[in-house]
Design an enzyme around this catalytic site. Structure first.
Site, PDB file in Angstrom:
ATOM      1  N   HIS A   1      11.167   5.684  -8.534  1.00 18.03           N
ATOM      2  CA  HIS A   1      10.377   4.469  -8.345  1.00 18.03           C
ATOM      3  C   HIS A   1      10.648   3.449  -9.440  1.00 18.03           C
ATOM      4  O   HIS A   1      10.167   2.318  -9.376  1.00 18.03           O
ATOM      5  CB  HIS A   1       8.885   4.858  -8.324  1.00 18.03           C
ATOM      6  CG  HIS A   1       7.962   3.791  -7.852  1.00 18.03           C
ATOM      7  ND1 HIS A   1       7.063   3.162  -8.690  1.00 18.03           N
ATOM      8  CD2 HIS A   1       7.784   3.237  -6.630  1.00 18.03           C
ATOM      9  CE1 HIS A   1       6.371   2.277  -8.008  1.00 18.03           C
ATOM     10  NE2 HIS A   1       6.779   2.292  -6.754  1.00 18.03           N
TER      11      HIS A   1
ATOM     12  N   ARG B   1      12.738  -0.509  -2.445  1.00 21.33           N
ATOM     13  CA  ARG B   1      12.531  -1.320  -1.243  1.00 21.33           C
ATOM     14  C   ARG B   1      13.337  -2.600  -1.403  1.00 21.33           C
ATOM     15  O   ARG B   1      13.460  -3.142  -2.494  1.00 21.33           O
ATOM     16  CB  ARG B   1      11.056  -1.702  -1.057  1.00 21.33           C
ATOM     17  CG  ARG B   1      10.111  -0.546  -0.858  1.00 21.33           C
ATOM     18  CD  ARG B   1       8.726  -1.069  -0.472  1.00 21.33           C
ATOM     19  NE  ARG B   1       7.684  -0.083  -0.689  1.00 21.33           N
ATOM     20  CZ  ARG B   1       7.393   0.900   0.147  1.00 21.33           C
ATOM     21  NH1 ARG B   1       8.081   1.027   1.264  1.00 21.33           N
ATOM     22  NH2 ARG B   1       6.429   1.754  -0.118  1.00 21.33           N
TER      23      ARG B   1
ATOM     24  N   ASN C   1      -4.088  -2.593   6.328  1.00 26.12           N
ATOM     25  CA  ASN C   1      -4.324  -1.607   5.273  1.00 26.12           C
ATOM     26  C   ASN C   1      -5.041  -0.382   5.825  1.00 26.12           C
ATOM     27  O   ASN C   1      -4.709   0.764   5.490  1.00 26.12           O
ATOM     28  CB  ASN C   1      -5.186  -2.215   4.164  1.00 26.12           C
ATOM     29  CG  ASN C   1      -4.436  -3.181   3.277  1.00 26.12           C
ATOM     30  OD1 ASN C   1      -3.218  -3.278   3.334  1.00 26.12           O
ATOM     31  ND2 ASN C   1      -5.160  -3.915   2.454  1.00 26.12           N
TER      32      ASN C   1
ATOM     33  N   HIS D   1       0.418  -7.118  -8.940  1.00 29.83           N
ATOM     34  CA  HIS D   1       1.200  -5.889  -8.848  1.00 29.83           C
ATOM     35  C   HIS D   1       1.799  -5.449 -10.181  1.00 29.83           C
ATOM     36  O   HIS D   1       2.275  -4.321 -10.309  1.00 29.83           O
ATOM     37  CB  HIS D   1       2.324  -6.105  -7.813  1.00 29.83           C
ATOM     38  CG  HIS D   1       2.997  -4.868  -7.359  1.00 29.83           C
ATOM     39  ND1 HIS D   1       4.282  -4.528  -7.736  1.00 29.83           N
ATOM     40  CD2 HIS D   1       2.572  -3.866  -6.546  1.00 29.83           C
ATOM     41  CE1 HIS D   1       4.620  -3.384  -7.175  1.00 29.83           C
ATOM     42  NE2 HIS D   1       3.609  -2.950  -6.451  1.00 29.83           N
TER      43      HIS D   1
END
Length: 733
Positions: free
Chosen positions: A459, A399, A72, A616
């Site tokens: 997105h 993705r 990260n 998430h």
């Protein structure tokens, strides 16, 4: 669930526990009402690192958290710090929302990073000791027996030596380019025959694993012994520089600017991105990490030839590239890892013989990943590809995995003559190369591939299957909070909604038309999208809660997302707090809102959950005059976090949950369990720091992730719901 689980909540929400709003704080018009986003992110990464010390996790899982925190931090430098450095070098003086200039932010970031890196190294030393106690040992070459050294030399000659390139550095051989994250040995060598010294470099190849495993010395599987690749190379450096003696050596590593800037008028987006990816590898150096044990003269040699600002040169007292510890996590020691679990498959789909369309026709269905299998999403698309009644498939791809079953299904559908439209987002950071490759595969199969807007990332996570039924066209839609990525779906906690609702189907079609045809949709029936209506919808619902509070009705807001940065949303939440609206926020990462400040955010509490799975899912819930949880509350799921980039510069989707069971599943089960967690939760403090939430004496532990692993979900349970749900959860109060 509300009544049954409330006893477990260490900070249970009650009317008595919410303070009355005080006089308006002077902070309301001050930039100090915001927490700096870079510092908030570093605090989040500190929470990740803290899990490396949490003994509720098995040893190798704690090592994984350390590796994640290091990875990260690398990305933080490649993108965020690179942006700040670029602003400083360009003379940009614009201040952040919290009132700091780029140079002031860099100074604060530097201090925090130094503390974080020191903590990472301290944690590695502790974990290394624990690994040794459990038979996982990292040795120095000097600790090996003669027989082991001979084996190691054979390994070096067979697997490492052929791919190394020793580089002398002198006026005739300038200092070479070191790529991003390039790990390199610097050497000071002496030729004893003529007394001359020489500086040299050896790039450590990324194609060879960092930890070289030695043959087991004891019973099979009892001990795993390793030598690091850099120590291996140093041990046999004489084979690379015959006749030379090593006067000094040490490793260094560079981190480069890896963000991509795109010209809005680019004629060929794919070609531009292929060029930009090559530029990324040559981005300016943001950080130079040097082993503290490297001799000072050798440090000067490295620092003098790597073009980096002095503040970017850092001595590391310990191991470089801690992110590579993930290799050790792969050791076959199941007793040192989380117990393996098999994700549930929606029973309702099974009851319909695996027919996803029949299950969705019955009623809307929510799948909670990773507790429930992502295979149902793949099965949905595979069924669509092979169903002769399906005439069209439209799919967004932000993705996906290296060998994506999603792509294979779309290719199969296109090759069978179905109309397939794939919206491939080239600007998915660090996944651009894979996306370009998939785009070309799809085009060869006959799919229509669209790259979306230059200035807006697409997105939104949307899939639409159009099927001919009884002479009419019916749309089946999947709307998700996470990517179409089967690998990440095993560790990311996300929500998938399947629906055949006609209004939502028409809205999804309009959103696809917006992205492919650029014409803004002429009104959406159920959904909202950014950058057009999504933020307005959230702000309108916040304003409605303020109105409910003014009328004396229950007024509550629950939000769950990964980041809260947008100043307009934050100010609206402050206003709601001052109006008496009770607000509960679950923000995993960046949070620029200051909770619990008198006169500003008295009625706002913020927590972050960091645990086995990456939280998430984005959930936005509003009491609608009834409070939370309630069957008439307004509940939405979304692909969007509360950041300017999501709300103003991306195409995102917000969808309401209209089916009662789906509504209850997300609000009463998923959202409440997140609020009740007291084992993996950190409370966010008014100054932006965070503290692990501690249980009161005698209070029962509640771990949201364990709860989801061991309890059935509401949506998609089919007939099994009648047997398991009352015992597992209890009915809504």
């Amino acid at each position: 669930m509300a009544r049954r689980l409330a006893k477990k909540d260490p900070v249970a929400v009650t009317m008595e526990s919410i303070s009355e709003p005080a006089e308006a704080s002077p902070l309301f018009s001050s930039p100090e009402r915001f927490i700096n986003r870079e510092l908030s992110w570093l605090e989040f990464n500190r929470r990740v690192l803290e899990e490396a010390a949490n003994r509720q996790h098995p040893l190798l899982e704690r090592l994984r958290f350390l590796s994640i925190s290091a990875n990260n931090l690398d990305e933080f430098f490649m993108v965020r710090v690179a942006g700040l450095v670029g602003q400083v070098l360009s003379g940009v003086a614009e201040v952040s929302d919290d009132g700091r200039t780029p140079s002031e932010q860099l100074e604060r970031v530097s201090d925090r990073v130094a503390s974080l890196v020191a903590s990472q190294q301290e944690r590695w030393r502790t974990l290394r000791s624990e690994l040794t106690s459990n038979g996982i040992v990292i040795l120095d070459v000097a600790d090996l027996t003669r027989r082991e050294r001979d084996w190691l030399q054979d390994y070096f000659l067979q697997h490492v030596f052929p791919i190394l390139t020793p580089l002398a550095v002198d006026p005739a051989h300038p200092f070479p380019f070191i790529p991003n994250l390039g790990f390199t040995l610097a050497l000071q060598l002496l030729n004893p025959q003529d007394g001359r010294t020489m500086s040299a470099l050896v790039r450590i190849p990324g194609s060879v694993e960092r930890f070289v495993r030695l043959p087991d010395g004891g019973p099979l599987g009892s001990t795993a012994r390793f030598v690091t690749l850099d120590r291996l190379i140093v041990a046999f450096i004489g084979l690379l520089f015959p006749g030379y003696e090593v006067l000094g050596e040490g490793a260094f590593r560079v981190i480069r600017d890896s963000d991509i800037e795109v010209e809005e008028e680019a004629e060929d987006l794919v070609r531009l991105y292929e060029t930009a990816l090559k530029r990324r590898r040559r981005g300016s150096v943001i950080r130079l990490e040097i082993e503290a044990g490297m001799p000072e003269s050798l440090r000067g040699f490295v620092a003098g030839d790597v073009d980096v600002v002095p503040s970017g040169i850092v001595l590391i007292d310990g191991m470089l590239a801690l992110n590579e510890l993930s290799q050790l996590v792969a050791i076959d020691r199941p007793e040192l890892k989380y117990p393996v679990f098999t994700p549930r498959f929606p029973e309702r789909v099974r009851e319909h013989g695996g027919d996803c369309f029949a299950a969705i026709r019955q009623k809307d269905l929510v799948v909670h990943h990773p507790y429930e299998s992502f295979d149902v999403v793949v099965q949905f698309l595979n069924q669509a590809a092979r169903d002769p009644s399906v005439v069209a498939i439209k799919q967004t791809l932000y993705r996906t995995s290296a060998d994506s079953p999603i792509i294979r299904a779309l290719v199969e559908a296109a090759e069978s003559g179905k109309s397939v439209t794939a919206l491939v987002e080239l600007k998915a950071r660090f996944d651009e190369e894979a996306n370009i490759r998939w785009a070309r595969d799809l085009e060869r199969a006959g799919a229509q591939v669209v790259y979306g807007f230059i200035e807006l990332k697409t997105h939104a996570k949307l899939s639409m299957v159009v099927r001919r039924e009884s002479g009419a066209l019916v749309s089946y839609c999947h709307l998700g909070t996470g990517n179409y990525h089967p690998v990440s779906a095993k560790i990311y906690a996300d929500i998938s909604l399947f629906t055949a609702d006609p209004g939502i189907g028409r809205d999804v079609a309009r959103i696809f038309n917006f992205v492919t045809g650029y014409a803004e949709p002429d009104g959406l029936e159920q959904m909202s999208i950014s950058p057009i209506t999504l933020k307005k919808t959230l702000l309108r619902n916040i304003a409605d809660e303020i109105d409910h509070a003014a009328l004396g009705k229950p007024a509550q807001i629950w939000m769950k997302c990964n980041a809260l940065v947008d100043p307009e949303i934050i100010d609206a939440l402050y206003q709601a707090s001052c109006a008496g609206v009770r607000i509960e926020l679950v923000i995993r990462g960046i949070c620029c809102l200051r909770p619990g400040v008198p006169g500003l955010s008295d009625n706002i509490r913020v927590k972050s959950i960091v645990g086995r799975f990456l939280e998430h899912a984005r959930i936005y819930a509003f009491g609608a005059g009834y409070g939370l949880p309630h069957p008439k509350a307004r509940v939405f799921i979304s692909s969007a976090d509360l950041m300017q980039r999501n709300l103003d510069r991306r195409v995102e989707a917000l969808v309401p949950l209209l089916n009662a069971t789906v509504h209850e599943h997300v609000l009463d089960q998923i959202m409440e369990a997140n609020l009740l967690d007291n084992e993996q939760s950190f409370g966010i403090m008014p100054d932006g720091s965070s503290e692990r939430i501690a249980r009161a004496p005698g209070q029962e532990a509640f771990n949201a992730h364990k709860y989801f692993l061991t309890n059935p979900s509401l949506s998609g349970r089919g007939q099994a719901l009648l047997e398991s749900f009352p015992m597992a959860l209890g009915r809504r109060a």
